[in-house]
Design an enzyme around this catalytic site. Sequence first.
Site, PDB file in Angstrom:
ATOM      1  N   LEU A  73      24.262  46.471  19.181  1.00 11.77           N
ATOM      2  CA  LEU A  73      24.471  46.401  20.637  1.00 11.77           C
ATOM      3  C   LEU A  73      25.962  46.596  20.890  1.00 11.77           C
ATOM      4  O   LEU A  73      26.784  46.159  20.086  1.00 11.77           O
ATOM      5  CB  LEU A  73      24.044  45.005  21.144  1.00 11.77           C
ATOM      6  CG  LEU A  73      24.444  44.611  22.577  1.00 11.77           C
ATOM      7  CD1 LEU A  73      23.597  45.373  23.602  1.00 11.77           C
ATOM      8  CD2 LEU A  73      24.250  43.102  22.812  1.00 11.77           C
TER       9      LEU A  73
ATOM     10  N   ASP B  74      28.097  36.264  38.659  1.00 14.21           N
ATOM     11  CA  ASP B  74      28.688  35.563  39.800  1.00 14.21           C
ATOM     12  C   ASP B  74      27.962  34.242  40.085  1.00 14.21           C
ATOM     13  O   ASP B  74      26.803  34.067  39.717  1.00 14.21           O
ATOM     14  CB  ASP B  74      28.625  36.480  41.037  1.00 14.21           C
ATOM     15  CG  ASP B  74      29.548  36.003  42.148  1.00 14.21           C
ATOM     16  OD1 ASP B  74      30.511  35.259  41.860  1.00 14.21           O
ATOM     17  OD2 ASP B  74      29.294  36.370  43.319  1.00 14.21           O
TER      18      ASP B  74
ATOM     19  N   HIS C 234      32.548  28.046  34.993  1.00 10.16           N
ATOM     20  CA  HIS C 234      32.945  29.167  34.129  1.00 10.16           C
ATOM     21  C   HIS C 234      32.580  28.872  32.674  1.00 10.16           C
ATOM     22  O   HIS C 234      32.147  29.750  31.938  1.00 10.16           O
ATOM     23  CB  HIS C 234      34.445  29.435  34.253  1.00 10.16           C
ATOM     24  CG  HIS C 234      34.867  29.836  35.635  1.00 10.16           C
ATOM     25  ND1 HIS C 234      34.186  30.780  36.365  1.00 10.16           N
ATOM     26  CD2 HIS C 234      35.883  29.425  36.430  1.00 10.16           C
ATOM     27  CE1 HIS C 234      34.761  30.928  37.542  1.00 10.16           C
ATOM     28  NE2 HIS C 234      35.799  30.117  37.615  1.00 10.16           N
TER      29      HIS C 234
HETATM   30  C1  IPE Z   1      33.091  39.623  41.146  1.00 13.40           C
HETATM   31  O1  IPE Z   1      32.865  38.366  41.651  1.00 13.40           O
HETATM   32  C2  IPE Z   1      33.979  39.542  39.934  1.00 13.40           C
HETATM   33  C3  IPE Z   1      33.422  38.913  38.752  1.00 13.40           C
HETATM   34  C4  IPE Z   1      32.237  38.393  38.615  1.00 13.40           C
HETATM   35  C5  IPE Z   1      34.303  38.897  37.616  1.00 13.40           C
HETATM   36  P1  IPE Z   1      33.742  37.770  42.839  1.00 13.40           P
HETATM   37  O2  IPE Z   1      33.243  36.391  43.064  1.00 13.40           O
HETATM   38  O3  IPE Z   1      35.188  37.908  42.541  1.00 13.40           O
HETATM   39  O4  IPE Z   1      33.376  38.727  44.058  1.00 13.40           O
HETATM   40  P2  IPE Z   1      33.561  38.518  45.623  1.00 13.40           P
HETATM   41  O5  IPE Z   1      34.973  38.072  45.838  1.00 13.40           O
HETATM   42  O6  IPE Z   1      32.598  37.456  46.060  1.00 13.40           O
HETATM   43  O7  IPE Z   1      33.244  39.837  46.235  1.00 13.40           O
HETATM   44  C1  IPE Z   2      32.129  34.487  38.860  1.00 13.22           C
HETATM   45  O1  IPE Z   2      31.896  33.279  39.466  1.00 13.22           O
HETATM   46  C2  IPE Z   2      33.169  34.399  37.785  1.00 13.22           C
HETATM   47  C3  IPE Z   2      34.460  35.041  38.100  1.00 13.22           C
HETATM   48  C4  IPE Z   2      34.721  35.728  39.171  1.00 13.22           C
HETATM   49  C5  IPE Z   2      35.500  34.902  37.108  1.00 13.22           C
HETATM   50  P1  IPE Z   2      32.742  32.806  40.713  1.00 13.22           P
HETATM   51  O2  IPE Z   2      33.920  32.037  40.224  1.00 13.22           O
HETATM   52  O3  IPE Z   2      33.069  33.952  41.589  1.00 13.22           O
HETATM   53  O4  IPE Z   2      31.730  31.832  41.424  1.00 13.22           O
HETATM   54  P2  IPE Z   2      31.481  31.691  42.986  1.00 13.22           P
HETATM   55  O5  IPE Z   2      31.140  33.034  43.497  1.00 13.22           O
HETATM   56  O6  IPE Z   2      32.752  31.168  43.564  1.00 13.22           O
HETATM   57  O7  IPE Z   2      30.358  30.723  43.075  1.00 13.22           O
HETATM   58 MG    MG Z   3      32.109  34.800  43.159  1.00  9.77          MG
END
Ligand code: IPE
Ligand code: IPE
Ligand code: MG
Length: 246
Positions: A126, A15, A32
């Site tokens: 792995l 995240d 990403h």
């Molecule tokens: C969780 O992250 C999902 C992934 C990393 C794929 P999110 O960014 O979607 O989670 P919330 O919305 O902050 O809980």
């Molecule tokens: C996690 O990073 C990746 C996915 C959920 C695909 P985010 O896109 O949620 O990044 P933040 O949380 O908005 O910074």
């Molecule tokens: Mg996020």
Amino acid sequence: MSDSRIPRHIAIIMDGNGRWAKKKSLPRFAGHKAGVETVRRVVKLCVEHKIEILTLFAFSSENWRRPQQEVSLLIQLLTIALEKEVKKLHKNNIKLQIIGALEPFPKKLRQLVVKAEKLTEQNTALTVVVSVNYGGRWDIVEAAKKLASQVELGKLKAQDIDAEMFESNICLGDLPMPDLFIRTGGEKRVSNFLLWQLAYAEMYFTDTSWPDFNKTEFLTALESFATRQRRFGRTSEQVEKCSNNA
Ligand code: IPE
Ligand code: IPE
Ligand code: MG
């Protein structure tokens, strides 16, 4: 012999990509893309540290709620990553598995998944599990449906269902459950990731965003894990006695 201070299975919520990009005045997508680099880095580290399984949360069942453009770009990125990375994974003896509901994705992506899983099936260095359109609640509901249909067909009695049987019907049920859970990006929640499977995982949270998660961060997480005493409901005294006798 396996060393209990090293996790066999690490599960990661990758995240913080969007916020990382925003801080640099870049579009979320740049975060990403940078995140894919981190995946490469962490896979390599896992091989080096003889981790057996790495499960990554790439796209949650709730991520469809994001702007259409971001969702499409994420699907594109996943498709490109599968096209580009699988050969390298195979060359490095890494097995790839995908969990989640794949039906809503384009045919091309689904075909790539089947091909990648088949190609890498026998690899042993792995196992990398990528969770796409995955949700912990979805996973549990799917397992319940499978068991219910067995009951409906008269092949199973409801009272014979136990945790072990349930576990063999959920994702990752054939693997050791995660020992270490890592979430980058500062949030301290599970966000519908592996709800069943994380029952006894050690939790590790870091403010570092996923694109910045590096070797030092990885080693810090492993060090933190090594200091934990896993009791699984027992007392410290019982656990210490056991490890003295081992
Ligand atoms: C969780 O992250 C999902 C992934 C990393 C794929 P999110 O960014 O979607 O989670 P919330 O919305 O902050 O809980
Ligand atoms: C996690 O990073 C990746 C996915 C959920 C695909 P985010 O896109 O949620 O990044 P933040 O949380 O908005 O910074
Ligand atoms: Mg996020």
